[in-house]
Design an enzyme around this catalytic site. Sequence first.
Site, mmCIF file in Angstrom:
data_model
loop_
_atom_site.group_PDB
_atom_site.id
_atom_site.type_symbol
_atom_site.label_atom_id
_atom_site.label_comp_id
_atom_site.label_asym_id
_atom_site.label_seq_id
_atom_site.Cartn_x
_atom_site.Cartn_y
_atom_site.Cartn_z
ATOM 1 N N CYS A 226 32.404 -16.884 2.118
ATOM 2 C CA CYS A 226 31.152 -17.587 2.361
ATOM 3 C C CYS A 226 31.399 -19.058 2.654
ATOM 4 O O CYS A 226 32.275 -19.689 2.059
ATOM 5 C CB CYS A 226 30.234 -17.472 1.140
ATOM 6 S SG CYS A 226 29.683 -15.792 0.809
ATOM 7 N N ASP B 275 26.869 -19.486 -9.166
ATOM 8 C CA ASP B 275 26.631 -18.201 -8.504
ATOM 9 C C ASP B 275 25.227 -17.657 -8.726
ATOM 10 O O ASP B 275 24.808 -16.747 -8.008
ATOM 11 C CB ASP B 275 27.653 -17.166 -8.980
ATOM 12 C CG ASP B 275 28.948 -17.221 -8.188
ATOM 13 O OD1 ASP B 275 29.036 -18.006 -7.233
ATOM 14 O OD2 ASP B 275 29.881 -16.475 -8.525
ATOM 15 N N ARG C 269 29.332 -7.850 0.181
ATOM 16 C CA ARG C 269 30.562 -8.354 -0.422
ATOM 17 C C ARG C 269 30.484 -8.339 -1.950
ATOM 18 O O ARG C 269 31.518 -8.303 -2.621
ATOM 19 C CB ARG C 269 30.857 -9.782 0.057
ATOM 20 C CG ARG C 269 31.281 -9.877 1.529
ATOM 21 C CD ARG C 269 31.651 -11.302 1.895
ATOM 22 N NE ARG C 269 32.526 -11.864 0.875
ATOM 23 C CZ ARG C 269 32.258 -12.958 0.168
ATOM 24 N NH1 ARG C 269 31.147 -13.622 0.375
ATOM 25 N NH2 ARG C 269 33.107 -13.387 -0.740
#
Length: 419
Positions: free
Chosen positions: A116, A306, A398
Site C-alpha cells: 500500500c 491500522d 490483501r
Amino acid sequence: MQKLVIKGGTALEGEIPLRGAKNSALPLMAATLLCKGETVLENCPRLTDVFSACRILTHTGCRCAMKEHTVVVCADSIKLSEIPESMMQEMRSSIVFLGALLGKTGSCRVYYPGGCELGPRPIDLHIEALCRMGARIERCEGRLDCYAPEGLSGCNIHLKFPSVGATENVMLAAVLAKGETVISNAAREPEICDLAEFLRKCGALIKGDGESTIRIQGVKELRGCTHRIMPDRIAGITYLSAVAVTGGKLKLLGAKDARMDNVLPVLEQAGCRIDKANDAMYLCAPKRLRAVSRLRTMPHPGFPTDVQAIIMALMTVAKGVSVFEENIFECRYRHVDGLVQMGAEIYVSGRIAVVNGVNRLCGAHVAATDLRGGAALVIAGLAAEGTTEVRQVHHIDRGYETIEKTLEGVGANILRISQ
C-alpha cells in the site's frame, strides 16, 4: 477487475470466526526459511499476501503447500537466495525475507518492497541494523545486494523508531548469528511476540519480546515445529466495527487471544457493550454511536494506525465531533475522499482529521486506495442508504479473506462482481 456492491441500511447480527493474523503469518512464513525439517503453520488466513509469500518460498527452493488454513514448509533444499523484483513488489512485508535469507545463507539479493502507498516507509532502519551485525549491503537501482562473508554477529542495536518490520528482520537475522543481539526501542506489537514464540519452539533463545528490549542469543540451528498463528486483531476490530455501524449484534469466535485491548475501549466509548466469554467476544451496538473526542495513532500499546481508517468510518455517523491525529504514516487519510463522496463531513489539515458525525451516509461509487482504507469504505457502505460500489478490491483482499462472504454470513447485502 472486481468490485464489491453493497446495499446498506441493514442491522447485522450473527457469528464471525476470526482467522489468523496477516501481520503475523508473513514474518512467520519468512522464519520457516531458517528451520531444518518440516514446519506447520495452522490457522493461516487465505489472503493474496499469504499466497505471495508462498510463491517466494517456492522460488527459493522450499517445498511449500497450503491446504485450507494450514501451510506446510520444508526449507531443507534452498537453491536461490534472490527474490525477483516482481515478487517483492507484491507486498510490503516481503522485506522481512531479507533478514531470514541473510541469516540462513549469508548472502541474498532482494528489491525494494511494494504494498500500500501510505507515504514514505524507508527501510534504512533494517539496513543499518543488519550492517551493524556484519552485513555488507550495496544499493543499486532499487536492488539490494547483501553479503555476510564472515557470518552475522550479535551486537547492540538501538532502533530510532520502534519499527515492526525492522524488529522482525533483526530477530530473524539474529537467531542464527554468533553471540548475543540486544534490540533496544524494539517494537512491542503482539505479532512480535507471536514470532518470538514460534522461534522459541524451533530452538531459538529469545527474551524480552513484548517489551522495549529484546535479547537474542544465537544458536547453531533451528528445527521446524507446529505453530498456530495468533488471531487477527485488526480483522477483529474491522468486523466488530462493521456490525457496530449498523446498530447490530456480533459474536466474534476465536477472539480469546486477539489482544485488542488498546482498541476495545474506543468502541465502548462509542456506546457499544462488549463482553467476553470462553473463546468468544460479544458486541451489542446502540442505535446511534457516540463520537470519540480524540484518537492519536502511536506504536503499540498505543492506538494502532491500522485501525484509524476503520474507526473513522464509524465516526462519520456518530453523534458529535471526533478528532484523529495520524502519527505513523504521512498519507493515511487517502480513504477520506471516498467517505466524503458518501456524505461524510471530514476536514483534514496535515496529520489532523476532524470528523463531524452526520445523520446518514448515501451510497456512492468509490475506490479502495489501500488495504485498511478499503475496509473503511466497506464499513461506510454497510451504514449508507442506497447502493455503494467499492472498486480496486485487490487492496482489501490483501488482508481480509473473502470479506463479502464473511459479512454476508451476518446479514449484509454484499456481492463481489467481476467487471
